[in-house]
Design an enzyme around this catalytic site. Structure first.
Site, PDB file in Angstrom:
ATOM      1  N   CYS A  52       0.071 -11.001  -4.006  1.00 21.03           N
ATOM      2  CA  CYS A  52       0.284 -10.347  -2.777  1.00 21.03           C
ATOM      3  C   CYS A  52       1.221 -11.256  -1.689  1.00 21.03           C
ATOM      4  O   CYS A  52       0.635 -12.135  -1.617  1.00 21.03           O
ATOM      5  CB  CYS A  52      -1.232  -9.949  -2.326  1.00 21.03           C
ATOM      6  SG  CYS A  52      -0.978  -8.884  -0.763  1.00 21.03           S
ATOM      7  N   ASP A  59      -2.508 -10.531  -8.181  1.00 21.18           N
ATOM      8  CA  ASP A  59      -2.392  -9.208  -8.504  1.00 21.18           C
ATOM      9  C   ASP A  59      -2.337  -9.111  -9.978  1.00 21.18           C
ATOM     10  O   ASP A  59      -1.753  -9.899 -10.518  1.00 21.18           O
ATOM     11  CB  ASP A  59      -1.375  -8.470  -7.778  1.00 21.18           C
ATOM     12  CG  ASP A  59      -1.576  -8.072  -6.269  1.00 21.18           C
ATOM     13  OD1 ASP A  59      -2.794  -8.010  -5.949  1.00 21.18           O
ATOM     14  OD2 ASP A  59      -0.823  -8.120  -5.486  1.00 21.18           O
TER      15      ASP A  59
END
Length: 154
Positions: A52, A59
């Site tokens: 992120c 992620d």
């Protein structure tokens, strides 16, 4: 078939280092020996990771890349290293997914390419991102990507 089409590959068959970011990753390609036939190639990366850009938290996504080759085939080890280079790259889901597809489309000049980025939830919301170069070609069997709507992917 002659091995001559593979002579310029630098990464396959040897030790390699994971590129630190997508800009440093070197995609490699070989001439398509079946260029007179329209067929689909599928790559699935069920453990894709990036960061992120706001929090630095990881992620996770399940990527499915389909392409109908034109003159070139992507060399799979170089693709693996390219995808792995996103591990420490900060970008939103949409940017990662579309950037991967556009780089492959520009590099390979395929008849058609699509990507499905099935992202695992962050903040309780899964984000699925889809992109393709144009209409699906006629006469080529392209199966559904087979990733169900989020209910605990897997």
């Amino acid at each position: 078939m002659s091995d001559d089409i593979y002579k310029n590959l630098k990464q396959l068959g040897g030790a390699t280092v994971m590129p630190s970011n997508p800009d440093e990753a070197e995609l490699e390609r070989v001439p398509n020996p079946q260029a007179d036939v329209a067929y689909n190639v599928r790559f699935t990366a069920p453990e894709f990771t990036s960061l992120c850009p706001m929090t630095g938290q990881p992620d996770f996504a399940h990527l499915v890349i389909d392409y109908v080759p034109g003159p070139w085939l992507v060399e799979s080890k170089s693709l693996k290293l390219f995808l792995g280079s996103f591990r420490n790259h900060g970008a939103f889901h949409e940017d990662c997914t579309v950037s991967i597809a556009r780089r492959l489309a520009d590099f390979l000049d395929p008849q058609w390419l699509r990507i499905g980025g099935y992202w695992y939830p962050r903040g309780g919301i899964p984000i699925d991102v889809f992109w393709q170069t144009g209409p699906m070609p006629d006469g080529v069997w392209i199966p559904d990507q087979g990733v169900p709507p989020y209910r605990g992917r897997g």
